[in-house]
Design a protein around this motif. Structure first.
Motif, mmCIF file in Angstrom:
data_model
loop_
_atom_site.group_PDB
_atom_site.id
_atom_site.type_symbol
_atom_site.label_atom_id
_atom_site.label_comp_id
_atom_site.label_asym_id
_atom_site.label_seq_id
_atom_site.Cartn_x
_atom_site.Cartn_y
_atom_site.Cartn_z
ATOM 1 N N LEU A 1 0.837 -1.201 0.000
ATOM 2 C CA LEU A 1 0.000 0.000 0.000
ATOM 3 C C LEU A 1 0.872 1.251 0.000
ATOM 4 O O LEU A 1 1.808 1.354 0.779
ATOM 5 N N GLY A 2 0.560 2.183 -0.865
ATOM 6 C CA GLY A 2 1.300 3.458 -0.891
ATOM 7 C C GLY A 2 2.476 3.397 -1.841
ATOM 8 O O GLY A 2 3.375 2.586 -1.668
ATOM 9 N N GLY A 3 2.451 4.229 -2.862
ATOM 10 C CA GLY A 3 3.609 4.361 -3.738
ATOM 11 C C GLY A 3 3.718 3.338 -4.855
ATOM 12 O O GLY A 3 4.557 3.493 -5.726
ATOM 13 N N ASN A 4 2.906 2.306 -4.871
ATOM 14 C CA ASN A 4 2.967 1.345 -5.978
ATOM 15 C C ASN A 4 1.773 1.640 -6.902
ATOM 16 O O ASN A 4 0.624 1.340 -6.589
ATOM 17 N N LEU A 5 2.085 2.251 -8.055
ATOM 18 C CA LEU A 5 1.048 2.700 -8.995
ATOM 19 C C LEU A 5 0.106 1.580 -9.403
ATOM 20 O O LEU A 5 -1.081 1.799 -9.650
ATOM 21 N N ASN B 190 2.402 4.588 -17.113
ATOM 22 C CA ASN B 190 2.735 5.876 -16.487
ATOM 23 C C ASN B 190 4.100 5.838 -15.802
ATOM 24 O O ASN B 190 4.812 6.835 -15.780
ATOM 25 N N GLY B 191 4.466 4.682 -15.233
ATOM 26 C CA GLY B 191 5.764 4.576 -14.561
ATOM 27 C C GLY B 191 6.920 4.406 -15.537
ATOM 28 O O GLY B 191 8.075 4.717 -15.211
ATOM 29 N N MET B 192 6.640 3.919 -16.741
ATOM 30 C CA MET B 192 7.718 3.563 -17.678
ATOM 31 C C MET B 192 7.836 4.496 -18.874
ATOM 32 O O MET B 192 8.773 4.381 -19.667
ATOM 33 N N ARG B 193 6.875 5.424 -19.013
ATOM 34 C CA ARG B 193 6.821 6.254 -20.227
ATOM 35 C C ARG B 193 8.157 6.924 -20.534
ATOM 36 O O ARG B 193 8.666 6.848 -21.649
ATOM 37 N N GLU B 194 8.753 7.568 -19.524
ATOM 38 C CA GLU B 194 9.985 8.323 -19.803
ATOM 39 C C GLU B 194 11.132 7.411 -20.246
ATOM 40 O O GLU B 194 11.975 7.822 -21.032
ATOM 41 N N TYR C 294 -2.166 5.088 -23.159
ATOM 42 C CA TYR C 294 -2.558 4.483 -21.881
ATOM 43 C C TYR C 294 -2.266 5.406 -20.714
ATOM 44 O O TYR C 294 -1.239 6.082 -20.699
ATOM 45 N N ASN C 295 -3.189 5.398 -19.768
ATOM 46 C CA ASN C 295 -3.015 6.265 -18.605
ATOM 47 C C ASN C 295 -3.278 5.490 -17.305
ATOM 48 O O ASN C 295 -4.322 5.621 -16.696
ATOM 49 N N PHE C 296 -2.359 4.616 -16.956
ATOM 50 C CA PHE C 296 -2.437 3.955 -15.643
ATOM 51 C C PHE C 296 -1.048 3.549 -15.227
ATOM 52 O O PHE C 296 -0.115 3.622 -16.001
#
Ligand code: RAM
Length: 362
Positions: free
Chosen positions: A66-70, A282-286, A360-362
Protein backbone atom coordinates in the motif's frame (compact mmCIF):
# COMPACT_ATOMS: atom_id res chain seq x y z
CA UNK A 1 5.51 -28.68 -31.60
CA UNK A 2 7.42 -26.46 -29.23
CA UNK A 3 6.87 -26.15 -25.51
CA UNK A 4 4.74 -23.02 -25.83
CA UNK A 5 2.28 -24.78 -28.10
CA UNK A 6 2.13 -27.83 -25.84
CA UNK A 7 1.37 -25.82 -22.72
CA UNK A 8 -1.09 -23.56 -24.52
CA UNK A 9 -3.01 -26.56 -25.81
CA UNK A 10 -3.17 -28.06 -22.32
CA UNK A 11 -4.46 -24.82 -20.76
CA UNK A 12 -7.10 -24.44 -23.48
CA UNK A 13 -8.32 -28.00 -22.84
CA UNK A 14 -8.35 -27.36 -19.12
CA UNK A 15 -10.95 -24.65 -19.69
CA UNK A 16 -13.01 -26.44 -22.31
CA UNK A 17 -13.31 -29.86 -20.64
CA UNK A 18 -14.84 -28.80 -17.31
CA UNK A 19 -17.34 -26.51 -19.00
CA UNK A 20 -18.40 -29.30 -21.34
CA UNK A 21 -18.79 -31.76 -18.47
CA UNK A 22 -20.78 -29.24 -16.47
CA UNK A 23 -23.08 -28.47 -19.37
CA UNK A 24 -23.75 -32.19 -19.74
CA UNK A 25 -24.30 -32.55 -15.99
CA UNK A 26 -26.86 -29.75 -15.94
CA UNK A 27 -29.65 -32.00 -17.21
CA UNK A 28 -29.33 -34.48 -14.33
CA UNK A 29 -30.78 -33.98 -10.87
CA UNK A 30 -28.30 -32.24 -8.63
CA UNK A 31 -28.56 -32.61 -4.86
CA UNK A 32 -25.58 -30.39 -4.22
CA UNK A 33 -26.57 -27.54 -1.86
CA UNK A 34 -24.80 -25.22 -4.26
CA UNK A 35 -27.20 -26.24 -7.04
CA UNK A 36 -29.25 -23.06 -6.65
CA UNK A 37 -26.30 -21.23 -8.11
CA UNK A 38 -26.12 -21.46 -11.90
CA UNK A 39 -23.24 -23.53 -13.17
CA UNK A 40 -24.01 -23.09 -16.82
CA UNK A 41 -22.41 -19.87 -18.00
CA UNK A 42 -25.01 -19.33 -20.72
CA UNK A 43 -27.75 -19.42 -18.10
CA UNK A 44 -25.87 -16.90 -16.00
CA UNK A 45 -25.50 -14.72 -19.05
CA UNK A 46 -29.21 -14.75 -19.79
CA UNK A 47 -30.37 -13.11 -16.64
CA UNK A 48 -29.37 -15.12 -13.64
CA UNK A 49 -28.08 -14.64 -10.96
CA UNK A 50 -30.93 -15.55 -8.69
CA UNK A 51 -30.33 -12.82 -6.16
CA UNK A 52 -29.60 -9.19 -6.83
CA UNK A 53 -26.28 -7.76 -5.68
CA UNK A 54 -26.83 -6.72 -2.07
CA UNK A 55 -26.40 -3.10 -1.12
CA UNK A 56 -24.81 -1.73 2.03
CA UNK A 57 -21.99 -4.26 2.23
CA UNK A 58 -18.36 -3.54 3.13
CA UNK A 59 -15.77 -4.84 0.70
CA UNK A 60 -12.17 -4.56 1.94
CA UNK A 61 -9.13 -4.56 -0.33
CA UNK A 62 -5.74 -5.66 1.05
CA UNK A 63 -3.11 -4.98 -1.65
CA UNK A 64 0.27 -6.67 -1.49
CA UNK A 65 1.73 -3.23 -0.95
CA UNK A 66 0.00 0.00 0.00
CA UNK A 67 1.30 3.46 -0.89
CA UNK A 68 3.61 4.36 -3.74
CA UNK A 69 2.97 1.35 -5.98
CA UNK A 70 1.05 2.70 -8.99
CA UNK A 71 -0.11 -0.77 -9.91
CA UNK A 72 -2.04 -1.28 -6.67
CA UNK A 73 -3.36 2.30 -6.56
CA UNK A 74 -4.89 1.71 -10.00
CA UNK A 75 -6.37 -1.65 -8.93
CA UNK A 76 -7.90 -0.10 -5.81
CA UNK A 77 -9.30 2.78 -7.83
CA UNK A 78 -11.09 0.25 -10.05
CA UNK A 79 -12.30 -1.71 -7.03
CA UNK A 80 -13.64 1.41 -5.32
CA UNK A 81 -15.53 2.47 -8.46
CA UNK A 82 -17.42 -0.83 -8.68
CA UNK A 83 -18.13 -1.16 -4.96
CA UNK A 84 -19.48 2.39 -4.67
CA UNK A 85 -21.57 2.09 -7.84
CA UNK A 86 -23.19 -0.99 -6.33
CA UNK A 87 -24.14 0.86 -3.16
CA UNK A 88 -21.56 -0.62 -0.80
CA UNK A 89 -18.59 0.72 1.13
CA UNK A 90 -15.04 0.31 -0.16
CA UNK A 91 -12.28 -0.04 2.38
CA UNK A 92 -8.53 -0.45 1.86
CA UNK A 93 -5.89 -1.50 4.39
CA UNK A 94 -2.39 -2.86 4.02
CA UNK A 95 1.28 -2.62 4.69
CA UNK A 96 3.81 -0.53 2.69
CA UNK A 97 6.30 -3.41 2.73
CA UNK A 98 5.56 -6.26 0.35
CA UNK A 99 7.52 -8.69 2.55
CA UNK A 100 5.56 -7.87 5.72
CA UNK A 101 3.47 -11.03 5.73
CA UNK A 102 2.74 -10.70 9.45
CA UNK A 103 1.31 -7.24 8.69
CA UNK A 104 -1.06 -8.71 6.09
CA UNK A 105 -2.19 -11.37 8.58
CA UNK A 106 -2.84 -8.66 11.17
CA UNK A 107 -4.99 -6.65 8.75
CA UNK A 108 -6.99 -9.73 7.71
CA UNK A 109 -7.67 -10.57 11.37
CA UNK A 110 -8.79 -6.98 11.99
CA UNK A 111 -11.19 -7.10 9.05
CA UNK A 112 -12.57 -10.40 10.33
CA UNK A 113 -13.18 -8.88 13.76
CA UNK A 114 -14.93 -5.94 12.10
CA UNK A 115 -17.18 -8.37 10.20
CA UNK A 116 -16.70 -7.03 6.67
CA UNK A 117 -18.63 -8.86 3.94
CA UNK A 118 -15.67 -9.69 1.71
CA UNK A 119 -11.88 -9.47 1.75
CA UNK A 120 -10.06 -8.98 -1.55
CA UNK A 121 -6.36 -9.67 -1.08
CA UNK A 122 -3.20 -9.78 -3.18
CA UNK A 123 -1.27 -12.33 -1.13
CA UNK A 124 2.36 -11.77 -0.21
CA UNK A 125 2.79 -15.48 0.39
CA UNK A 126 0.77 -18.55 -0.74
CA UNK A 127 0.71 -20.21 2.70
CA UNK A 128 1.26 -17.63 5.43
CA UNK A 129 -2.18 -15.99 5.17
CA UNK A 130 -4.10 -19.25 5.10
CA UNK A 131 -4.89 -19.49 8.82
CA UNK A 132 -6.28 -15.94 8.93
CA UNK A 133 -8.22 -16.31 5.66
CA UNK A 134 -9.75 -19.64 6.66
CA UNK A 135 -10.84 -18.07 9.95
CA UNK A 136 -12.45 -15.22 7.98
CA UNK A 137 -14.30 -17.72 5.74
CA UNK A 138 -15.47 -19.67 8.82
CA UNK A 139 -17.08 -16.43 10.01
CA UNK A 140 -18.99 -16.13 6.72
CA UNK A 141 -16.68 -13.59 5.06
CA UNK A 142 -16.09 -14.22 1.36
CA UNK A 143 -12.46 -14.17 0.29
CA UNK A 144 -11.14 -13.25 -3.16
CA UNK A 145 -7.47 -13.24 -4.04
CA UNK A 146 -6.44 -11.01 -6.93
CA UNK A 147 -3.05 -10.48 -8.60
CA UNK A 148 -1.25 -13.00 -6.32
CA UNK A 149 -3.00 -16.13 -5.09
CA UNK A 150 -2.85 -18.28 -1.97
CA UNK A 151 -3.39 -22.03 -1.88
CA UNK A 152 -6.87 -22.57 -3.42
CA UNK A 153 -8.46 -23.80 -0.17
CA UNK A 154 -7.65 -20.49 1.55
CA UNK A 155 -10.01 -18.37 -0.58
CA UNK A 156 -13.27 -18.65 -2.54
CA UNK A 157 -11.98 -17.40 -5.90
CA UNK A 158 -8.84 -16.02 -7.52
CA UNK A 159 -8.95 -13.20 -10.08
CA UNK A 160 -5.87 -13.81 -12.18
CA UNK A 161 -4.55 -10.93 -14.30
CA UNK A 162 -3.51 -13.09 -17.24
CA UNK A 163 -2.85 -16.65 -18.25
CA UNK A 164 0.81 -17.08 -17.12
CA UNK A 165 1.74 -18.96 -20.25
CA UNK A 166 0.46 -16.29 -22.58
CA UNK A 167 2.19 -13.68 -20.45
CA UNK A 168 5.71 -15.02 -20.04
CA UNK A 169 6.33 -16.38 -23.50
CA UNK A 170 6.07 -12.98 -25.25
CA UNK A 171 8.36 -11.45 -22.59
CA UNK A 172 11.08 -14.04 -23.19
CA UNK A 173 10.62 -13.85 -26.94
CA UNK A 174 10.85 -10.05 -27.01
CA UNK A 175 14.05 -10.13 -24.99
CA UNK A 176 15.52 -12.91 -27.12
CA UNK A 177 14.95 -10.84 -30.25
CA UNK A 178 16.54 -7.78 -28.66
CA UNK A 179 19.74 -9.69 -27.76
CA UNK A 180 19.85 -11.64 -31.00
CA UNK A 181 19.12 -14.93 -29.24
CA UNK A 182 22.40 -15.11 -27.32
CA UNK A 183 24.06 -14.00 -24.11
CA UNK A 184 23.58 -13.81 -20.36
CA UNK A 185 20.34 -12.58 -18.84
CA UNK A 186 19.11 -12.06 -15.27
CA UNK A 187 15.68 -11.87 -13.66
CA UNK A 188 14.97 -9.08 -11.18
CA UNK A 189 11.92 -10.18 -9.20
CA UNK A 190 9.87 -8.90 -6.26
CA UNK A 191 9.88 -10.83 -2.96
CA UNK A 192 11.03 -14.44 -2.67
CA UNK A 193 7.59 -15.62 -1.56
CA UNK A 194 5.51 -13.79 -4.20
CA UNK A 195 3.29 -16.46 -5.74
CA UNK A 196 2.65 -14.57 -8.96
CA UNK A 197 6.30 -13.72 -9.66
CA UNK A 198 7.45 -17.23 -8.73
CA UNK A 199 4.91 -18.73 -11.07
CA UNK A 200 5.97 -16.45 -13.93
CA UNK A 201 9.65 -17.23 -13.26
CA UNK A 202 8.87 -20.93 -13.42
CA UNK A 203 7.24 -20.47 -16.83
CA UNK A 204 10.09 -18.27 -18.10
CA UNK A 205 12.66 -20.88 -17.05
CA UNK A 206 10.65 -23.56 -18.82
CA UNK A 207 10.50 -21.43 -21.97
CA UNK A 208 14.26 -20.88 -21.86
CA UNK A 209 15.01 -24.55 -21.18
CA UNK A 210 12.74 -26.13 -23.73
CA UNK A 211 12.64 -23.86 -26.77
CA UNK A 212 15.58 -24.68 -29.02
CA UNK A 213 15.80 -21.08 -30.23
CA UNK A 214 16.96 -20.07 -26.73
CA UNK A 215 19.88 -22.54 -26.40
CA UNK A 216 22.47 -19.75 -26.43
CA UNK A 217 20.69 -17.65 -23.82
CA UNK A 218 21.90 -18.25 -20.27
CA UNK A 219 19.91 -17.22 -17.21
CA UNK A 220 22.68 -16.36 -14.72
CA UNK A 221 20.65 -15.44 -11.64
CA UNK A 222 17.33 -14.42 -10.12
CA UNK A 223 17.59 -11.41 -7.79
CA UNK A 224 14.86 -10.28 -5.37
CA UNK A 225 14.25 -6.54 -4.97
CA UNK A 226 11.17 -7.02 -2.72
CA UNK A 227 9.15 -4.43 -4.70
CA UNK A 228 11.34 -1.86 -2.99
CA UNK A 229 12.65 0.84 -5.32
CA UNK A 230 15.95 1.46 -3.52
CA UNK A 231 16.74 -2.21 -3.14
CA UNK A 232 15.84 -2.98 -6.76
CA UNK A 233 17.93 0.00 -7.95
CA UNK A 234 20.96 -1.19 -5.97
CA UNK A 235 20.49 -4.76 -7.15
CA UNK A 236 20.50 -3.60 -10.76
CA UNK A 237 23.92 -2.03 -10.15
CA UNK A 238 25.20 -5.22 -8.49
CA UNK A 239 23.94 -7.39 -11.33
CA UNK A 240 25.80 -5.27 -13.89
CA UNK A 241 28.96 -5.41 -11.80
CA UNK A 242 28.81 -9.12 -11.00
CA UNK A 243 27.95 -10.15 -14.56
CA UNK A 244 29.96 -7.85 -16.86
CA UNK A 245 28.66 -9.73 -19.93
CA UNK A 246 25.04 -9.31 -18.95
CA UNK A 247 22.92 -8.61 -22.03
CA UNK A 248 19.47 -8.20 -20.51
CA UNK A 249 17.25 -8.07 -17.44
CA UNK A 250 13.63 -9.25 -17.16
CA UNK A 251 11.80 -7.66 -14.23
CA UNK A 252 8.27 -9.12 -13.83
CA UNK A 253 7.35 -6.46 -11.26
CA UNK A 254 6.18 -2.89 -11.77
CA UNK A 255 8.48 -1.62 -9.00
CA UNK A 256 11.51 -3.64 -10.12
CA UNK A 257 11.31 -2.70 -13.80
CA UNK A 258 10.95 0.96 -12.91
CA UNK A 259 13.98 0.93 -10.59
CA UNK A 260 16.08 -0.98 -13.13
CA UNK A 261 15.08 1.51 -15.84
CA UNK A 262 16.05 4.42 -13.57
CA UNK A 263 19.46 2.85 -13.04
CA UNK A 264 20.09 1.96 -16.67
CA UNK A 265 18.91 5.32 -18.02
CA UNK A 266 21.62 7.13 -16.03
CA UNK A 267 24.37 4.62 -16.80
CA UNK A 268 26.64 3.83 -19.76
CA UNK A 269 24.57 0.62 -20.17
CA UNK A 270 21.52 2.58 -21.36
CA UNK A 271 20.16 0.94 -24.53
CA UNK A 272 22.98 -1.63 -24.44
CA UNK A 273 21.75 -3.84 -21.61
CA UNK A 274 18.14 -4.55 -22.57
CA UNK A 275 15.29 -4.43 -20.11
CA UNK A 276 11.76 -5.78 -20.28
CA UNK A 277 9.15 -7.11 -17.86
CA UNK A 278 5.88 -5.93 -16.32
CA UNK A 279 5.32 -2.26 -15.62
CA UNK A 280 2.75 0.50 -15.78
CA UNK A 281 2.79 2.83 -18.81
CA UNK A 282 2.73 5.88 -16.49
CA UNK A 283 5.76 4.58 -14.56
CA UNK A 284 7.72 3.56 -17.68
CA UNK A 285 6.82 6.25 -20.23
CA UNK A 286 9.99 8.32 -19.80
CA UNK A 287 12.23 5.25 -20.11
CA UNK A 288 10.56 4.15 -23.33
CA UNK A 289 10.88 7.67 -24.73
CA UNK A 290 14.56 8.03 -23.75
CA UNK A 291 15.47 4.69 -25.35
CA UNK A 292 16.23 2.72 -22.17
CA UNK A 293 13.37 0.26 -22.78
CA UNK A 294 11.97 -0.96 -26.11
CA UNK A 295 8.95 -2.82 -24.82
CA UNK A 296 7.30 -4.17 -21.69
CA UNK A 297 3.90 -5.61 -20.87
CA UNK A 298 0.98 -5.39 -18.44
CA UNK A 299 -2.77 -5.79 -18.20
CA UNK A 300 -4.93 -2.90 -17.02
CA UNK A 301 -4.73 -3.01 -13.19
CA UNK A 302 -7.85 -0.82 -12.92
CA UNK A 303 -9.80 -3.54 -14.74
CA UNK A 304 -8.24 -6.17 -12.47
CA UNK A 305 -9.48 -4.26 -9.41
CA UNK A 306 -12.94 -3.89 -10.95
CA UNK A 307 -13.24 -7.61 -11.67
CA UNK A 308 -11.96 -8.51 -8.20
CA UNK A 309 -14.55 -6.20 -6.63
CA UNK A 310 -17.30 -7.60 -8.83
CA UNK A 311 -16.33 -11.15 -7.86
CA UNK A 312 -16.39 -10.21 -4.17
CA UNK A 313 -19.83 -8.57 -4.55
CA UNK A 314 -21.16 -11.66 -6.38
CA UNK A 315 -19.80 -14.04 -3.73
CA UNK A 316 -21.06 -11.97 -0.81
CA UNK A 317 -24.51 -11.65 -2.43
CA UNK A 318 -24.73 -15.43 -2.90
CA UNK A 319 -24.75 -15.33 -6.70
CA UNK A 320 -21.68 -17.54 -6.96
CA UNK A 321 -19.82 -19.73 -4.50
CA UNK A 322 -16.51 -19.95 -6.33
CA UNK A 323 -17.17 -23.35 -7.83
CA UNK A 324 -15.66 -24.26 -11.18
CA UNK A 325 -18.07 -23.79 -14.07
CA UNK A 326 -20.05 -20.93 -12.52
CA UNK A 327 -20.10 -17.66 -14.37
CA UNK A 328 -20.47 -13.98 -13.74
CA UNK A 329 -21.53 -11.12 -15.94
CA UNK A 330 -20.12 -7.77 -14.91
CA UNK A 331 -22.04 -4.53 -15.09
CA UNK A 332 -20.14 -3.45 -18.19
CA UNK A 333 -21.43 -6.53 -19.98
CA UNK A 334 -18.40 -8.82 -19.85
CA UNK A 335 -18.87 -12.46 -19.05
CA UNK A 336 -16.31 -14.51 -17.10
CA UNK A 337 -16.36 -18.23 -16.33
CA UNK A 338 -14.82 -19.67 -13.17
CA UNK A 339 -12.21 -22.25 -14.10
CA UNK A 340 -10.45 -24.97 -12.14
CA UNK A 341 -10.06 -24.06 -8.44
CA UNK A 342 -12.25 -20.96 -8.87
CA UNK A 343 -9.76 -19.10 -11.07
CA UNK A 344 -11.12 -16.24 -13.18
CA UNK A 345 -8.81 -14.85 -15.86
CA UNK A 346 -9.04 -11.14 -16.63
CA UNK A 347 -7.57 -11.60 -20.11
CA UNK A 348 -4.37 -10.97 -21.97
CA UNK A 349 -1.53 -8.57 -21.39
CA UNK A 350 -0.65 -5.70 -23.73
CA UNK A 351 2.82 -4.86 -25.06
CA UNK A 352 3.74 -1.20 -24.65
CA UNK A 353 6.24 0.44 -26.99
CA UNK A 354 7.01 3.95 -28.20
CA UNK A 355 4.20 3.49 -30.74
CA UNK A 356 1.31 3.02 -28.31
CA UNK A 357 2.41 4.07 -24.81
CA UNK A 358 0.73 7.47 -24.97
CA UNK A 359 -2.65 5.85 -25.45
CA UNK A 360 -2.56 4.48 -21.88
CA UNK A 361 -3.01 6.27 -18.60
CA UNK A 362 -2.44 3.95 -15.64
C1 RAM B 1 4.17 -5.37 -8.68
C2 RAM B 1 3.65 -6.44 -7.78
C3 RAM B 1 2.44 -7.14 -8.35
C4 RAM B 1 2.64 -7.48 -9.79
C5 RAM B 1 2.99 -6.26 -10.59
C6 RAM B 1 3.20 -6.55 -12.05
O1 RAM B 1 3.43 -4.22 -8.54
O2 RAM B 1 4.65 -7.33 -7.47
O3 RAM B 1 2.15 -8.27 -7.59
O4 RAM B 1 1.52 -8.11 -10.32
O5 RAM B 1 4.21 -5.75 -10.04
Amino acid sequence: MNNFMTRRTVSALAVIIPLTLLTAACGSENKDPESAVPTNPTTAKRGYPLDPIKKGMTIAFVPKQLGGNLYFSAASQGGREVVEKLGSTFKEVGTPDSTDTAGQVKYINQLTDEGVDAIVVSAQDPDALCGALKHAMDKGIRVVTYDADTRPECRNAFVSPADPDKLTFPLVQSLAEQIDYKGEIAILSASKSATNQNNWIKYMKEDLDTDSRYTDIKLVTVAYGDDNTDKSYRLTGSLLKTYPNLKAIIAPTSVGINAAAQYLSQSPFKGKVKLTGLGTPNGMREYVKDGTVESFRLWDPTELGKLAAWTAESLASGQITGREGQGLSTMDGHFYALGINGVINLGDSTAFTIKNIDKYNF
